[in-house]
Design a protein around this motif. Sequence first.
Motif, PDB file in Angstrom:
ATOM      1  N   LEU A 298     -41.885 -25.211   2.110  1.00  0.00           N
ATOM      2  CA  LEU A 298     -40.700 -26.205   2.726  1.00  0.00           C
ATOM      3  C   LEU A 298     -40.232 -26.961   2.027  1.00  0.00           C
ATOM      4  O   LEU A 298     -39.089 -27.236   1.232  1.00  0.00           O
ATOM      5  CB  LEU A 298     -40.554 -26.202   3.939  1.00  0.00           C
TER       6      LEU A 298
ATOM      7  N   GLN B  79     -36.587 -28.181  -0.253  1.00  0.00           N
ATOM      8  CA  GLN B  79     -36.160 -28.958  -0.026  1.00  0.00           C
ATOM      9  C   GLN B  79     -35.709 -29.486  -1.048  1.00  0.00           C
ATOM     10  O   GLN B  79     -34.776 -30.128  -1.685  1.00  0.00           O
ATOM     11  CB  GLN B  79     -36.974 -29.839   1.294  1.00  0.00           C
TER      12      GLN B  79
ATOM     13  N   LEU C 209     -32.608 -25.676   4.475  1.00  0.00           N
ATOM     14  CA  LEU C 209     -33.852 -25.283   5.174  1.00  0.00           C
ATOM     15  C   LEU C 209     -34.246 -24.990   6.476  1.00  0.00           C
ATOM     16  O   LEU C 209     -32.752 -25.871   7.478  1.00  0.00           O
ATOM     17  CB  LEU C 209     -34.280 -26.940   5.053  1.00  0.00           C
TER      18      LEU C 209
ATOM     19  N   PRO D 212     -36.612 -24.820  10.303  1.00  0.00           N
ATOM     20  CA  PRO D 212     -38.136 -25.553  10.336  1.00  0.00           C
ATOM     21  C   PRO D 212     -38.976 -24.095  10.303  1.00  0.00           C
ATOM     22  O   PRO D 212     -38.577 -22.712  10.178  1.00  0.00           O
ATOM     23  CB  PRO D 212     -37.768 -25.258  11.686  1.00  0.00           C
TER      24      PRO D 212
ATOM     25  N   GLN E  52     -39.088 -32.829  11.722  1.00  0.00           N
ATOM     26  CA  GLN E  52     -38.837 -31.409  12.471  1.00  0.00           C
ATOM     27  C   GLN E  52     -38.547 -29.971  12.144  1.00  0.00           C
ATOM     28  O   GLN E  52     -38.142 -29.324  12.297  1.00  0.00           O
ATOM     29  CB  GLN E  52     -37.327 -31.918  12.405  1.00  0.00           C
ATOM     30  N   TYR E  53     -38.992 -30.187  10.252  1.00  0.00           N
ATOM     31  CA  TYR E  53     -39.179 -28.853   9.933  1.00  0.00           C
ATOM     32  C   TYR E  53     -40.200 -28.013   9.821  1.00  0.00           C
ATOM     33  O   TYR E  53     -40.768 -27.190   9.131  1.00  0.00           O
ATOM     34  CB  TYR E  53     -39.489 -28.483   8.857  1.00  0.00           C
TER      35      TYR E  53
END
Length: 274
Positions: free
Chosen positions: A97, A101, A107, A109, A140-141
């Motif tokens: 992830l 990014q 992005l 989650p 938060q991802y």
Amino acid sequence: GRGNRQFYTPSMEASAIDVLQHERLLREAIVDNAFVLHYQPQISLEDGSLQGLEALVRWRHPQRGLVGPDEFITFSESRGLITPIGRWVMREACRQLKEWQDEGLALVPVAVNLSALEFRQRDVAGEIAAALRDTGLAPQYLGIELTESVLMHQTGQVLDTLNALKALGVGISIDDFGTGYSSLAYLKRYPIDSLKIDRSFVVDTPGNPDDVAIVTAVIQMARSLQLKTVAEGVETPAQVQLLKGLGCDLIQGHVVSVPLDAVALQRWMRDLPV
Ligand code: C2E
Ligand code: MG
Ligand code: MG
Ligand code: MG
């Protein structure tokens, strides 16, 4: 376990030698990092937008190609091999992830599955905090998916861990909701964000009135408890229409996409309507 295929077919007696061979190959796979994550999109029923991904592990088997988790997760637990696999999955999801990014890609989650045994044996909160710190991914991802069996054991440890993850900002989902042994009391005791309605309740909708009743009730209950709902294993446009009418938030399933490797997922995302 329930719904799990074994690495041998039921008609074939697994000899002790087969088991040892499977274990030897799995140990080699751990040393060689011979695993890969596939990602399955979760989309909003309101506007079709991509809202999340579920990371699903596969084993690059030396003879058989990609082997699914049902053939090695439970087995690896029984041989004491789940910890290194689970740690790899968590770190790889965070790493991937963060890479997306850094490449400037949109992005959403990613959710990682954790079995009850992993949850009991590992310092899940500590490891997740370390994985986020080491990869630089914002909390938060990341999300985790737990089954009801984790919450059945009413230990302070489970509550402490979930509270710690909640405080970090990591999302918490109940996977395969409705299939486990548990009371509904945990829905208010634990800091849960979403319920994933198990595929077994979705598969025969809209034709089966009992399943429609169950799915309707789960969505209504989740809404009143301010939990998001994700329907799993959605395969047909008729199911999409039903779930949309019932106010389900997200869907995941073959009607949207099968789980895809990182490259195929990015190709899939480019073709999404904006
Ligand atoms: P799950 O977490 O409930 O994941 C959903 C499973 O349903 C996935 O199977 C997915 O490929 C499949 N699926 C998704 N959409 C559809 C559909 O429309 N129709 C049908 N028939 N199936 C669909 P998969 O990848 O074989 O994973 C099986 C289970 O293995 C997962 O169930 C999860 O419990 C476990 N698992 C996967 N990855 C991990 C992992 O990294 N760690 C742990 N502990 N367990 C994992
Ligand atoms: Mg899951
Ligand atoms: Mg599930
Ligand atoms: Mg399932």
